[in-house]
Design an enzyme around this catalytic site. Sequence first.
Site, PDB file in Angstrom:
ATOM      1  CG  ASP A  25      -0.096  -2.937  -0.989  1.00 60.97           C
ATOM      2  OD1 ASP A  25       0.835  -3.627  -1.448  1.00 60.97           O
ATOM      3  OD2 ASP A  25      -0.784  -3.281  -0.021  1.00 60.97           O
ATOM      4  CE  LYS A  87       5.104  -7.826  -3.564  1.00 59.61           C
ATOM      5  NZ  LYS A  87       4.221  -7.224  -2.538  1.00 59.61           N
ATOM      6  CD  GLU A 184       4.874  -5.109   0.636  1.00 63.51           C
ATOM      7  OE1 GLU A 184       4.898  -6.051   1.441  1.00 63.51           O
ATOM      8  OE2 GLU A 184       4.816  -5.260  -0.596  1.00 63.51           O
ATOM      9  CG  ASP A 206       3.093  -7.126   5.442  1.00 60.24           C
ATOM     10  OD1 ASP A 206       2.174  -7.886   5.075  1.00 60.24           O
ATOM     11  OD2 ASP A 206       3.552  -6.230   4.727  1.00 60.24           O
TER      12      ASP A 206
END
Lengths: 622, 107
Positions: A25, A87, A184, A206
């Site tokens: 992850d 990211k 994800e 999420d």
Amino acid sequence: MALLQIAEPGMSAAPHQHRLAVGIDLGTTNSLVATVKNGIAVCLPDEEGRALMPSVVHYRDDGGRDVGRAALGARVADPRNTIVSVKRFMGRGFADVAHIETMPYIFEETPGMLRLRTVQGSKSPVEISAEILRVLRRRAEASLGGELAGAVITVPAYFDDAQRQATKDAARLAGLHVLRLLNEPTAAAVAYGLDNAVEGVYAVYDLGGGTFDLSILKLTRGVFEVLATNGDASLGGDDFDHRLYCWVLDQTRIDPPSVEDTRRLQMKAREIKELLSVSEEAPFRLRLDSGLSLDLTVSRAAFAEMTRPLVQKTLAPIRRALRDAGLAARDIKGVVMVGGATRMPHIQRAVAAFFGQEPLTNLDPDKVVALGAAMQANALVGNRKPGDDDWLLLDVIPLSLGLETMGGLSEKLIPRNATLPVARAQEFTTYKDGQTAMAFHVVQGERELVADCRSLARFELRGIPPMAAGAARIRVTFQVDADGLLSVSAREASTGVEASILVNPSYGLADGEIADMLRAGFERAGDDLAARALREQQVEAGRLLEAVAQALAADGDLLDAGERAAIAAAMARLQGLVDGPGDTRSLADGITALNRATEEFAARRMDHSIRTALAGHKIAEL
Amino acid sequence: MSVTLTERAARHVAGFIDKRGKGLGIRLGVKTSGCSGMAYKLEFVDETLEGDIVYDSHGVKVVVDQKSLIYLDGTVLDYVREGLNEGFRFDNPNAKNQCGCGESFNV
């Protein structure tokens, strides 16, 4: 020497055949690596037993670099060379990144992806991410005692092709073989679905450090089907920190702080946010470099109030996803919470209120994605248990795929959220008499007009036998495989001539663009329908004008001068309407008028052609 | 003749069976393969087969088939942690040498 793990009955791997695979992850704030050991997915901790590794890279001026916890301290001392939340920069340009002006980095605007200037030179987000992945790879290899056969790396559902490619490149740079990139929320569903084996429709909420994803998933006997996805690519836990940071600046009315102080304030804000998830109030005490001392108390209620708009912002994508899936909130059997930010009590309350039920939090929201990725990785390298073979992951098309038709309209062949793999075919025909070639323009988007959609590819089909307009039958097939690759083929029925092209539907679409296109699609639905009606009338008018012109050229001698003039006048009027600003109603009227003006002509042509056909034939011959 | 688990190994086996949700015990065995001739087998047991010999070691059932027992007699299965890695290790008095990776051996 290698240590053994217990296998399922009859499944002992031959020596050197158990292939080591991990799920990673790669998060905005923290990254994790997990694997399946003794049939159970576990996160692999570092030497000190901590599973979460901060996604922070510090480039030291002595040429070395620190990654993870070791780099945390440098955020204050050396913010320019300490990259957090990299990211957010993956596959992005300068203009794409939110709050970029408050970031302490020196950016370089290069075409495509931006770069960061550090003490060790210019670094791309891919290189920085690779540093993080390299540390996780080493951790996994030390823990598993061997070289990794491959890794599954998770990405937000909204990541576009450039961002996915950047993630893959980073993994390759880190010496990892990427088995697959997994969305994800899908990974979270894998973790929950297999561990708990409860069937039904679930929502995955999420809220990570930098992205928000909402997915509607259907779990049936171990088969995952993604019914819909939606989200916001620039909303996450970091925004809550930022809101608190802004609030503190506002409360204290201090001048824009230095780079070091900004970082210090932001770190404190994050700390207070986390503290408020477990206690009712937290003291915001900080001494700044400028000599200023801050001493504020933040209550949970005040924090909830100042971040309410952010929480509300997460509800709109939920509504859109539910609408896409054709479901109501009450149809959702459970809500899976993913991401550390979902620990905030007021988020859990808002989600509970929306769905009318308490969200599921029985797996650690920080680890659930990595665990699911590890399970998928384990299955992909072939360490699967018997009976796992029917394990299926279905993904969806993020935006509708279609073809341009006459008048610049988009004819959708594969609707948004269709599950992959998918194939759809539709028949098209020629527009003009004797047309021997056809141009295909593949587009992606929700809008009715091609000009508002994203162009994906163009190709031509040649060698259609000359036929009257509308007589040819051309079958166009859209096929999207499990990796999201679209192939389009066109085939003319009578001759079998074919043409085809392979495209990647998400190529070049930034996630912001996807979001914008979706929003535009919803907001402009009314305008689009009107525009579509208008274009259809324009196309029809054009077709009619052409047909009449052709008839006049062929059989004009059947008319006298007056009749000809009347038809010409009707044609001129209609042509004027086609060329004019465009009004659907008057165009329709003009078409009707021209049709009426040519009724007599059409009847005479019919008589004439029958007479010609019959001339010289005896009754007996017929 | 016997095959035993260390107490630590038994505790971990019991834990893994518990998490797996089913299983009678653990099967130890050998099969011919690998770079040194034979390889260890370590599996969960859902049913015992004919010819199986069942030992009890610290409350955990240890199942060995007769053919394997010849090569495994006296073996102690331990659970060890080496750096970041942890797992089971066969301490087999019959093994003359084993390959570097420890997954296979010969007698």
